[in-house]
Design a protein around this motif. Structure first.
Motif, PDB file in Angstrom:
ATOM      1  N   THR A   1     -24.740  63.382 -29.132  1.00 20.95           N
ATOM      2  CA  THR A   1     -25.591  62.338 -28.530  1.00 20.95           C
ATOM      3  C   THR A   1     -25.817  62.663 -27.058  1.00 20.95           C
ATOM      4  N   ASP A   2     -24.760  63.164 -26.385  1.00 21.89           N
ATOM      5  CA  ASP A   2     -24.920  63.482 -24.958  1.00 21.89           C
ATOM      6  C   ASP A   2     -24.886  65.000 -24.793  1.00 21.89           C
ATOM      7  N   LEU A   3     -26.045  65.597 -24.993  1.00 21.38           N
ATOM      8  CA  LEU A   3     -26.106  67.079 -25.021  1.00 21.38           C
ATOM      9  C   LEU A   3     -25.628  67.677 -23.702  1.00 21.38           C
ATOM     10  N   THR A   4     -26.050  67.070 -22.583  1.00 22.42           N
ATOM     11  CA  THR A   4     -25.700  67.649 -21.276  1.00 22.42           C
ATOM     12  C   THR A   4     -24.193  67.789 -21.139  1.00 22.42           C
ATOM     13  N   ARG A   5     -23.470  66.702 -21.530  1.00 26.50           N
ATOM     14  CA  ARG A   5     -22.021  66.740 -21.361  1.00 26.50           C
ATOM     15  C   ARG A   5     -21.416  67.829 -22.228  1.00 26.50           C
ATOM     16  N   GLU A   6     -21.899  67.895 -23.474  1.00 27.60           N
ATOM     17  CA  GLU A   6     -21.373  68.909 -24.411  1.00 27.60           C
ATOM     18  C   GLU A   6     -21.513  70.317 -23.811  1.00 27.60           C
TER      19      GLU A   6
ATOM     20  N   ILE B   1     -32.763  72.208 -23.792  1.00 24.88           N
ATOM     21  CA  ILE B   1     -31.833  73.268 -23.347  1.00 24.88           C
ATOM     22  C   ILE B   1     -32.315  73.869 -22.030  1.00 24.88           C
ATOM     23  N   PHE B   2     -33.660  74.059 -21.875  1.00 26.83           N
ATOM     24  CA  PHE B   2     -34.176  74.620 -20.621  1.00 26.83           C
ATOM     25  C   PHE B   2     -33.829  73.682 -19.460  1.00 26.83           C
ATOM     26  N   ALA B   3     -34.022  72.383 -19.673  1.00 26.08           N
ATOM     27  CA  ALA B   3     -33.771  71.435 -18.585  1.00 26.08           C
ATOM     28  C   ALA B   3     -32.317  71.523 -18.151  1.00 26.08           C
ATOM     29  N   ILE B   4     -31.398  71.550 -19.137  1.00 25.66           N
ATOM     30  CA  ILE B   4     -29.974  71.587 -18.769  1.00 25.66           C
ATOM     31  C   ILE B   4     -29.625  72.898 -18.087  1.00 25.66           C
ATOM     32  N   MET B   5     -30.061  73.997 -18.672  1.00 24.91           N
ATOM     33  CA  MET B   5     -29.632  75.298 -18.180  1.00 24.91           C
ATOM     34  C   MET B   5     -30.248  75.626 -16.813  1.00 24.91           C
ATOM     35  N   PHE B   6     -31.537  75.320 -16.667  1.00 30.60           N
ATOM     36  CA  PHE B   6     -32.196  75.619 -15.387  1.00 30.60           C
ATOM     37  C   PHE B   6     -31.522  74.776 -14.293  1.00 30.60           C
ATOM     38  N   HIS B   7     -31.244  73.531 -14.638  1.00 27.27           N
ATOM     39  CA  HIS B   7     -30.605  72.651 -13.658  1.00 27.27           C
ATOM     40  C   HIS B   7     -29.228  73.194 -13.285  1.00 27.27           C
ATOM     41  N   TYR B   8     -28.492  73.616 -14.318  1.00 25.36           N
ATOM     42  CA  TYR B   8     -27.142  74.163 -14.076  1.00 25.36           C
ATOM     43  C   TYR B   8     -27.224  75.378 -13.140  1.00 25.36           C
ATOM     44  N   ALA B   9     -28.164  76.272 -13.436  1.00 21.30           N
ATOM     45  CA  ALA B   9     -28.261  77.510 -12.642  1.00 21.30           C
ATOM     46  C   ALA B   9     -28.599  77.183 -11.194  1.00 21.30           C
ATOM     47  N   VAL B  10     -29.575  76.263 -11.008  1.00 20.89           N
ATOM     48  CA  VAL B  10     -29.979  75.933  -9.634  1.00 20.89           C
ATOM     49  C   VAL B  10     -28.815  75.283  -8.903  1.00 20.89           C
ATOM     50  N   GLU B  11     -28.123  74.386  -9.609  1.00 20.68           N
ATOM     51  CA  GLU B  11     -27.037  73.651  -8.949  1.00 20.68           C
ATOM     52  C   GLU B  11     -25.932  74.620  -8.514  1.00 20.68           C
ATOM     53  N   ILE B  12     -25.572  75.523  -9.408  1.00 23.76           N
ATOM     54  CA  ILE B  12     -24.417  76.379  -9.101  1.00 23.76           C
ATOM     55  C   ILE B  12     -24.794  77.446  -8.052  1.00 23.76           C
ATOM     56  N   LEU B  13     -26.070  77.912  -8.075  1.00 20.11           N
ATOM     57  CA  LEU B  13     -26.453  78.941  -7.096  1.00 20.11           C
ATOM     58  C   LEU B  13     -26.596  78.344  -5.701  1.00 20.11           C
ATOM     59  N   THR B  14     -26.982  77.062  -5.634  1.00 18.34           N
ATOM     60  CA  THR B  14     -27.156  76.485  -4.298  1.00 18.34           C
ATOM     61  C   THR B  14     -25.903  75.712  -3.872  1.00 18.34           C
ATOM     62  N   TRP B  15     -24.827  75.847  -4.648  1.00 20.42           N
ATOM     63  CA  TRP B  15     -23.564  75.137  -4.350  1.00 20.42           C
ATOM     64  C   TRP B  15     -22.939  75.732  -3.094  1.00 20.42           C
ATOM     65  N   GLU B  16     -22.462  74.877  -2.181  1.00 21.11           N
ATOM     66  CA  GLU B  16     -22.001  75.433  -0.916  1.00 21.11           C
ATOM     67  C   GLU B  16     -20.508  75.329  -0.673  1.00 21.11           C
TER      68      GLU B  16
ATOM     69  N   LEU C   1     -28.101  83.672 -16.560  1.00 22.38           N
ATOM     70  CA  LEU C   1     -28.944  82.666 -17.222  1.00 22.38           C
ATOM     71  C   LEU C   1     -30.397  82.813 -16.809  1.00 22.38           C
ATOM     72  N   LEU C   2     -30.610  82.995 -15.490  1.00 24.26           N
ATOM     73  CA  LEU C   2     -31.998  83.083 -15.015  1.00 24.26           C
ATOM     74  C   LEU C   2     -32.690  84.307 -15.639  1.00 24.26           C
ATOM     75  N   SER C   3     -31.975  85.426 -15.712  1.00 21.04           N
ATOM     76  CA  SER C   3     -32.632  86.595 -16.321  1.00 21.04           C
ATOM     77  C   SER C   3     -32.838  86.346 -17.812  1.00 21.04           C
ATOM     78  N   TRP C   4     -31.899  85.604 -18.424  1.00 19.76           N
ATOM     79  CA  TRP C   4     -32.047  85.286 -19.854  1.00 19.76           C
ATOM     80  C   TRP C   4     -33.282  84.423 -20.066  1.00 19.76           C
ATOM     81  N   LEU C   5     -33.461  83.423 -19.193  1.00 17.04           N
ATOM     82  CA  LEU C   5     -34.656  82.570 -19.315  1.00 17.04           C
ATOM     83  C   LEU C   5     -35.913  83.431 -19.219  1.00 17.04           C
ATOM     84  N   GLY C   6     -35.874  84.369 -18.262  1.00 16.39           N
ATOM     85  CA  GLY C   6     -37.038  85.238 -18.094  1.00 16.39           C
ATOM     86  C   GLY C   6     -37.336  86.020 -19.353  1.00 16.39           C
ATOM     87  N   SER C   7     -36.286  86.464 -20.063  1.00 16.65           N
ATOM     88  CA  SER C   7     -36.562  87.268 -21.263  1.00 16.65           C
ATOM     89  C   SER C   7     -36.982  86.378 -22.429  1.00 16.65           C
ATOM     90  N   ILE C   8     -36.414  85.149 -22.514  1.00 17.15           N
ATOM     91  CA  ILE C   8     -36.751  84.252 -23.627  1.00 17.15           C
ATOM     92  C   ILE C   8     -38.220  83.858 -23.569  1.00 17.15           C
TER      93      ILE C   8
END
Length: 1761
Positions: free
Chosen positions: A32-37, A194-209, A317-324
């Protein structure tokens, strides 16, 4: 890194391998809560997969990530196995019509100069080859990486937007259909999730300070205590600094530190230590401390390993998105939606925005990954490209500010994407109208340049390095501005007009800050102390030049915009000139009854600035008003009546006066900064928007005011008003001779002012000023450039201004004005000597204007000289009259009146008056020349007016009438015409006579036209008569002078020859002596002493006897002449010995241990030989020794003083020949033919081959027994004596005899010196003159050098004994004689031992076991060794066998062995064209011999029926051997070569055989001595290796050996670039090599000039090329640097040079550095030249000469290439 002692590869966690992607995906589908999973899954698994130790293991991490993390996502998207799901999506997808290939670094890109909308539109190689553009004018460059291919983008190409491949995809493009219709609904939903979760995850972790905690939803339960010390890249510190610091901080080896540094440079960051927090923190503090001294410290962070793990996965992940998204446009569209969706925080919260705004905080690797993703998603989806462009423009200011403060290069900044967006015309227009982009860019730019002076102008003084760095970055904004403006709008909307004009306002603000910047004041008294900063202002001007031109082009496209822009510009200019007359007392000037008021201003006393962009922009717009005829259509809309011409001309005039004064030397004390500013003001890069516009501005002003007023203001500004308004000013000046330099200055100023008037009237070639179009303008530029001299294409292009598309417009007009010629003979081939040149067509010469305004002073005098010379050649008079000019446009039409204005006539009259009374006044010839030119211009103008006059119109231009009137009262001076007639006969004006005559002729023509038009036939005016008579007088005068000159010349010649005769009579005896000497010298030089016509034989008992010759040589150092004798002091030749693989058939052989290697037998693959070359200059040995000692001493002094290399390496014994500076490393002694010295009398019948072999065998056996005796100490003398009895000494053989050495000590010393040098270089060992291998190396070098020369002669089809260059001839002669004499300084027993062993190879001997087989011997080396070692045996033989006999038998024996060698290895295929002729005796004999061979080899040989083939292959195979032998014996015995061999043509087989006393049928050798030859053949064939070869278990060299060539290069250079761009560095995992370099010898591609591929060679780090030279060319290499298109020669570690490449463009020019980008093609001649240098072993010499000629080459670290 080595310090952490933990297992290198931690074991894989089993639980990871048991993960099932399918199950995980199933779990997610239920959730039910995909993001958390998903987050929980990542939190648990990511740290287990990534960052498990100090070093990353990319292969394993990728494998596990795919299995555990990415697999479930792919299952989730497809809803089935992705192996089936994705292909289904791909099939449903329509292939894109865009190419979108992202360029790798160094990949070739192509731009079409005919069809590209702008130069940034490029194609990849594949699309280019399939497009129509390959037949157009294209430009080829190498990409810096990061852009993409524009194939399929209709906005980028005027025509041919699709290549063959992408054309197929365009058939059914419906307008903007939604790509999502091809996807099933459920797939869309799942993908979106899945794109929304993964893209968000990648952006969040890359810009994490934060450095040690994760986002809450990713925290793990059990957290380890492991940290990384992470080092980040910056562009401030060098490689060396980083490597040094790392070695200190994490105590690693240099190799590891280099590895870290390379990775940091490539990826932007690298962990340099792994462990707990304090451990990493300690390393961090050391790094920071060590790098913070000079600059900001390196950026280092201590990060928790789980954060690094998540970031690494984020990138994955970002390169994976690019290939998908590559599978389907629908998936791409979903990703774009996710990326650009506004987040919860409103403005700038979408994922794409967050990434862009954090760009400068990310490291290099992360940046390039997400930029690639943007390119493959947002920029490939046309709908979202627009939306992205809007986001980009909205954030533009922030992105640029980030970029300016960041220190990474432009290509790593997101700001670099501007080129992908702003160059799309539709996007650029949209952004201008909707986002006001022009204003934003200009405002952002202005914000970064905050330094202003009190008037608000830019101020670049006190410029620090940091500000300069920033300024360079700010300039990229100008580039963006250029991109936006580069494609001009065709339709204007009101919005576009309004927004463009807003942008224009902002632009005027920018120019206003530049108007008057960097003002200068003349220094009087002392020189300026500090050179002021001037470069920044000019850099800005240069960068803006194209933008200013483009702004004008935009204005020209719309009448409303033009009018508005003109008004705005004028308003700003008025504002800049505010206070123009404030506080200044006006001055009144009057001449000739005209008077005008002007302000008091003196250029030489007040401030003046060269920067006036606002005035110049107004000038440009004014011309556009004229060109577009707006000025005549809507005069009421224009503020022309408000213009104040004096105001308009004031500043440009000051600027031109400044130039004139600088030229007159009045500003010398202002230093170089001013000189440089003036240079650039006129330079082709700036003049279009500087100098040219100033001239136009003056023309604008003059066309609106009374020319008399203008001239007076001008006189005043030039500070010449006094001179012309005071009648006798000139006289007064010349009487006060004291002021020489003031007079000089005034003269120059008058000349400059006249030049300016000429320009104002004559420069009408700008469209809008004169009635011309743009091609006329460019034609005129070209005509004047080519009037100076013929020019190459590149030179001509450089002298023409480029537009914003890097085009000069030359190609379209060049055909009309010039011929393309290639200057050399034969005229067939461009390339070797040179470039093709453009030469001006003769009919264009009449358009030449001596005072063309773009000539520099030097160019003007060259052009004048060239044109006069041309006229003299064509027998014309040398006047250079002003050309006929096109008419002015109506707006400028009144300009011509300046020529007939009163003040102008007054100035002309004054100067002519000075010239007539030439003694009393200060005047100069060039002043007069300019006045004559002006008069000519006025007459031409009047003539044109008269010719084109309409019916009933009166021509108001009446110059001719005015110049024939005398001057005004009171002093009734003569008319201008009368003064010209006086000057025509002035003897001091010889040069200008033709011009004056031309003026008078034109005047008469005009008079006639006037008269005919007024229809009155008055009698011929006296003007013509005077002209005629004066011309005759003139001719007579010239004739008389010529006659006098001729008589004087003859008299002088007679006197000289008389003196000569007397001298010869007095010194008669001297002269006869010299003549005699010359005769004797020439005989020596000819090396062919007179021999009767018998056949010449080079060796054997029948050897032709040559009379003794005396040889005299002169030492180049002490100039003393000396005869070469055995007992005299040694004379030597400078020589260079080098190892060589030029003839090698096997470059991979490496001598493992040179100290133990035995070089006695040379393998026929000649894998590495020793070559000796010489420049042929002779010295005394002692003079050379002195010279070399001084070179050594100098070198030691140099080392103490400064560490610059020289082009030669003294420690290795190198020096430059004192005469020709040719690189040398030893000297060869000059000797007489040594054989004559050793030859004893022959007093018995000479034995035949069989007997001789028997005798020699006995002698060698005896020697061996004796040697054994000597080596075993005398245990018991009795034993010894018994042995001695056994030993039957052959008759006449006295092994105890030791011959006396005939040579003087100095010659012996030189024999040893050269021998040791050859040994040292050839084996790469330390010198040791006692070593038994020294003689072998000497013989080897002699043999190898002869072989290489024979190869060159054969390759070039030259005759063997043709005229060799004398340095080669001397070298071979000295080398052969040296090798033959060297045994006298070696140990006799050693040389005898070598002979025995060599002889045992041919004649079997039980004492030697492991001798190589006959197939593995180079027969020529064997022959040279045997012949040169034989005297050591023969000197102890008193039985009467002569040396000659021995030579002959050795030669025959080796020849037989060689024939067997050829027969064994010859693989003659049956040829169809069998000979019809009956077999001759040679064929039958060969067949018989072959049968014998088959019998001994046990029939392993193939059966060959045709003797003809066999004989042919024997002849062909043995030819090189015979030629080498002929050279060898010729130089050894000095027998001249038969004349038949001296010419090229036939194969000379028979002549060679005669010369070498061989039978023509070589097989006779076997038949004559059949009993022994059978035994020999049998023993040769019994060798185990021969059996192995015949059974096919090994290879052997076959004969004749093929000649080595350099590799084949492709015809088209771009295929090389492409090959190189696919080449990645072999050491740093798949990383593209920055400097791919091709070895031209073996074709290997190397990664040059980079740390990654350095290897250790003899204890030093060297680059890939240097290392390769040692394995491939034994120290010498020839490379092609593919990206630079230059050839690189390397020799050893310290020597190298660049050489011009064999690729030329269509104009016959090379393009090193690929700057011009013209298509390049292989020039065969140039390539042959490089190959010839290689064959001749001249590479090292070439480098030496290059380094001597150009000292900068010496400073390069060649070993790092």
């Amino acid at each position: 890194m080595a310090s952490e002692l933990e297992p290198e590869v931690p074991a894989i966690d089993q639980s990871l391998l048991e993960c099932s992607a399918e199950e995980t995906a199933g779990k997610w589908l239920q959730s039910t809560d995909l993001t958390r999973e998903v987050y929980q899954h990542l939190a648990h698994y990511v740290p287990k997969i990534y960052c498990r130790g100090p070093n990353p293991f990319p292969q394993r991490e990728d494998m596990l990530a795919q299995l555990v993390l990415l697999g479930p996502m792919e299952w989730y998207i497809c809803g089935e196995d992705p192996a089936f799901g994705f292909p289904k999506l791909e099939q449903a997808n329509k292939p894109s019509h865009l190419c979108g290939r992202v360029f790798k670094v160094g990949e070739p890109t192509y731009s079409c100069r005919d069809c590209a909308v702008d130069p940034t539109c490029v194609l990849c190689m594949e699309c280019f080859l399939g497009s129509i553009h390959r037949d157009h004018r294209y430009r080829m460059t190498t990409s810096g990486g990061g852009g993409f291919c524009d194939c399929g983008d209709t906005e980028a190409w005027k025509e041919g937007p699709y290549c063959e491949k992408h054309k197929l995809n365009t058939s059914e493009i419906e307008e903007e259909e939604d790509p999502l219709i091809h996807l099933p609904e459920d797939v869309i939903t799942r993908t979106y999730n899945i794109f929304a979760i993964m893209f968000h995850y990648a952006v969040e972790i890359l810009t994490w300070e934060k450095e040690s905690e994760l986002p809450a939803d990713l925290e793990m339960v059990e957290k380890t205590d492991t940290y990384y010390c992470m080092l980040f890249n910056d562009e401030v510190h060098t490689y060396e600094q980083v490597i040094y610091t790392l070695q200190k901080a994490v105590n690693c080896t240099q190799k590891e530190a280099i590895g870290f540094a390379t990775t940091v440079d490539r990826d932007g960051r690298r962990s340099v230590r792994y462990g707990d927090f304090p451990y990493c923190e300690q390393a961090k503090s050391v790094i920071v401390r060590n790098t913070s001294r000079q600059t900001k410290p390196l950026k280092v962070q201590v990060m928790h390993s789980s954060i690094v793990a998540h970031q690494n996965f984020g990138l994955k992940l970002l390169s994976w998105l690019g290939s998908i998204i590559g599978y389907s446009d629908g998936l791409r569209r979903i990703l774009c939606q996710v990326g650009l969706q506004e987040g919860p925080d409103g403005e700038n919260s979408s994922l794409v925005d967050r990434l862009m705004l954090n760009d400068s905080k990310l490291w290099k690797g992360a940046r390039s990954v997400y930029h690639q993703l943007f390119m493959s998603s947002l920029l490939m989806d046309l709908k979202y490209k627009k939306l992205f462009a809007v986001r980009f423009a909205k954030n533009y200011e922030r992105l640029q500010s980030d970029y300016v403060t960041d220190d990474h290069d432009r290509e790593f900044s997101v700001a670099d994407l501007s080129v992908q967006i702003f160059t799309v015309p539709s996007l650029a227009r949209m952004l201008i109208t909707e986002e006001n982009l022009l204003t934003i860019i200009i405002k952002t730019f202005m914000d970064h340049l905050r330094h202003r002076d009190a008037q608000g102008r830019f101020q670049f003084e006190r410029y620090t390095a940091l500000q300069a760095f920033k300024f360079r970055r700010v300039q990229s904004l100008i580039l963006d501005l250029k991109y936006v403006l580069i494609s001009k709008p065709t339709e204007w909307s009101d919005d576009l007009r309004q927004k463009f004009l807003e942008g224009f306002d902002a632009f005027l603000e920018l120019l206003k800050c530049m108007q008057g910047m960097d003002p200068v004041t003349r220094q009087v008294g002392q020189h300026i102390e500090m050179e002021p900063e001037w470069e920044a202002a000019f850099t800005l001007q240069m960068k803006l030049t194209h933008v200013i031109s483009m702004m004008q082009d935009w204005c020209a496209l719309d009448e409303k915009v033009l009018i508005e822009a003109y008004k705005k510009c004028l308003a700003v200019l008025m504002h800049c000139h505010g206070g123009f007359t404030d506080g200044e007392q006006p001055v009144t000037l009057s001449i000739c009854g005209h008077s005008v008021e002007t302000i008091r201003y003196c250029v030489s006393q007040e401030k003046v600035s060269i920067h006036l962009p606002v005035s110049r922009l107004l000038a440009g717009l004014h011309v556009l008003l004229s060109k577009s005829e707006v000025a005549y259509k809507f005069p009421e809309l224009l503020p022309l009546s408000e213009l104040s011409p004096p105001m308009l001309i004031e500043h440009p005039l000051r600027c031109l006066v400044l130039c004139a004064q600088v030229h007159a030397g009045m500003w010398r004390r202002n230093g170089f900064s001013l000189v440089n500013q003036i240079y650039y003001y006129h330079n082709v890069k700036c003049r279009r928007e500087m100098f040219d516009k100033d001239i136009i501005m003056l023309q604008t002003g003059v066309s609106m005011m009374d020319p008399n007023h203008f001239l007076m203001i001008m006189l005043s500004r030039f500070e010449l008003y006094q001179i012309f308004s005071t009648p006798d000013y000139g006289k007064r000046l010349s009487s006060e001779i004291t002021h020489k330099d003031v007079v000089q200055q005034n003269n120059t100023l008058i000349e400059e002012m006249l030049y300016l008037i000429i320009m104002l009237v004559g420069e009408r070639f700008s469209p809008g000023v004169g009635q011309v179009n743009a091609t006329d303008e460019i034609k005129r530029e070209i005509i004047h450039q080519l009037s100076i001299k013929p020019m190459a294409h590149s030179e001509l292009i450089k002298s023409l201004p480029e537009d914003e598309n890097k085009e000069t417009g030359m190609e379209s007009v060049i055909e009309a004005v010039a011929h393309f010629k290639t200057f050399f003979f034969p005229p067939r081939k461009p390339g070797l000597t040179g470039r093709g040149m453009y030469e001006l067509k003769p009919e264009c010469a009449k358009e030449f204007n001596l005072y063309f305004y773009h000539f520099s002073r030097a160019e003007q005098s060259k052009a004048e000289e060239a044109q006069r010379k041309l006229k003299r050649q064509n027998r014309e008079d040398t006047a250079l009259p002003p050309p006929i000019l096109p008419p002015f446009c109506p707006l400028f039409a009144s300009l011509v009146n300046i020529l007939q204005s009163d003040v102008m006539l007054y100035i002309i009259r004054t100067i002519l008056h000075w010239a007539v009374e030439h003694n009393g006044y200060a005047w100069s010839e060039s002043m007069l020349q300019r006045v004559l030119h002006l008069i000519g211009m006025a007459l031409q103008e009047e003539k044109q007016h008269l010719e084109n006059v309409m019916e009933e119109h009166v021509v108001t231009f009446t110059f001719a009438q005015k110049i024939s009137k005398p001057g005004e009262a009171p002093n009734n001076s003569p008319s201008i015409l009368a003064m010209l007639e006086t000057l025509q006969n002035a003897p001091y004006l010889e040069v200008h006579k033709d011009m004056i005559r031309w003026i008078l002729k034109t005047f008469n023509a005009i008079k006639k036209m006037r008269e005919s038009s007024s229809a009155s036939s008055v009698a011929e005016t006296e003007g013509t008569i005077t002209e005629e008579s004066s011309r005759d007088k003139d001719k007579a005068e010239r004739k008389r002078k010529a006659e006098i000159a001729r008589l004087r010349r003859e008299k002088v010649m007679a006197q000289m020859s008389e003196m000569q005769r007397n001298f010869i009579d007095e010194n008669k005896d001297l002269f006869q002596q010299t003549v005699a000497e010359e005769a004797s010298n020439s005989a020596v030089l000819d090396n062919s002493p007179m021999v009767s016509d018998t056949t010449l034989t080079a060796l054997g008992p029948a050897q032709t006897q040559v009379p003794k010759q005396r040889q005299f040589v002169t030492c180049i150092l002490c100039q003393e002449e000396q005869e070469v004798k055995v007992e005299s002091k040694a004379m030597v030749l400078a020589a260079f010995v080098q190892r060589s693989t030029v003839l090698s058939k096997n470059r991979n052989k490496v001598i493992q241990d040179p100290e133990k290697y035995d070089p006695l037998f040379m393998h026929p693959d000649l894998s590495c030989g020793t070559h000796t070359g010489s420049c042929g200059h002779v010295m005394h040995a002692h003079c050379w020794q002195r010279y070399f000692d001084s070179v050594q001493a100098k070198e030691q002094r140099r080392q103490q003083r400064l560490r610059l290399h020289t082009s030669y390496d003294v420690e290795n014994g190198e020096f430059l020949c004192p005469l020709c500076e040719c690189l040398s490393n030893t000297v060869i002694p000059l000797l007489l033919p040594p054989r004559n010295i050793f030859n004893k009398l022959n007093f018995s019948d000479q034995p035949n081959l069989t007997q001789w072999i028997r005798t020699i065998s006995q002698q060698t056996k005896a020697l061996q027994i004796l040697r054994k005796e000597e080596s075993i100490p005398n245990i018991a003398s009795s034993k010894n004596s018994e042995n001695m009895d056994e030993l039957q000494l052959p008759e006449g053989f006295r092994p105890d005899f030791h011959p006396k050495n005939p040579y003087s000590d100095s010659i012996k010393e030189m024999l040893t010196t050269f021998g040791t040098a050859t040994y040292k270089v050839g084996l790469k060992v330390h010198p040791n003159e006692e070593d038994p291998r020294v003689p072998i190396m000497c013989w080897g070098s002699c043999a190898y050098t002869i072989q290489s020369i024979e190869r060159i002669l054969s390759d070039e089809d030259k005759p063997l004994f043709g005229p060799l260059p004398c340095r080669l001839d001397d070298c071979l002669r000295s080398l052969t004689r040296f090798a033959a004499a060297h045994w006298t300084v070696a140990l006799l027993s050693v040389v005898q031992g070598h002979f025995c062993k060599l002889f045992a190879l041919l004649v079997p001997n039980d004492n030697y076991g492991d001798l190589p087989c006959i197939l593995d011997i180079d027969m020529f080396h064997l022959l040279v060794g045997l012949v040169l070692a034989f005297p050591a045996l023969q000197c102890q033989d008193f039985s009467g066998i002569s040396l000659g006999t021995g030579d002959l038998h050795i030669f025959h024996l080796v020849t037989m062995a060689h024939i067997i060698q050829i027969l064994l290895t010859s693989c003659t295929e049956e040829n169809e064209m069998d000979q019809e002729t009956p077999a001759g005796e040679e064929e039958l004999a060969v067949l018989a011999l072959y049968k014998t061979l088959r019998q001994y080899t046990g029939s392993a040989l193939k059966e060959i029926p045709s003797g003809w083939h066999l004989w042919r292959s024997v002849r062909a195979g043995i030819m090189p051997f015979l030629k080498c032998s002929a050279l060898f014996f010729h130089y050894l015995n000095g027998v001249p070569s038969p004349p038949e061999i001296q010419v090229s043509g036939t194969s000379h087989f028979e002549h060679l055989c005669n010369y070498l006393s061989l039978p023509n049928n070589l097989i006779c050798l076997f038949q004559e001595n059949s009993e022994i030859t059978k035994l020999l053949i049998e023993s040769w064939c019994q060798h185990i290796e021969v059996k192995r070869y015949l059974e096919g278990e090994r290879d052997a060299i076959s004969y004749p050996r093929e000649s080595n060539k350099l590799i084949d290069l492709p015809e088209d250079y771009s295929s090389l670039i492409n090959q190189a761009s696919n080449f990645s560095c072999p050491k740093s995992g798949g990383d593209k090599s920055r400097t791919p370099t091709l070895c031209l010898v073996c074709g290997t591609l190397l990664c040059s000039q980079s740390y990654c591929c350095q290897t250790e060679l003899e204890g030093e780090d060297v680059g890939a090329c240097t290392a390769h030279t040692y394995s491939c060319g034994s120290g010498v290499g020839i490379f092609l640097r593919v990206r630079e298109c230059q050839v690189l020669f390397l020799a050893g570690k310290t020597k190298g040079c660049f050489y011009s490449p064999p690729y030329l463009d269509d104009y016959g020019e090379t393009d090193q550095g690929l700057r011009r980008g013209n298509p390049l093609h292989l020039c065969k001649e140039r390539f042959k030249k490089i190959q010839k240098l290689w064959h001749q072993h001249s590479i090292t010499e070439e480098i030496g000469h290059a380094q001597e000629a150009n000292q900068t080459l010496v400073g390069i670290d060649w070993q790092h290439l």
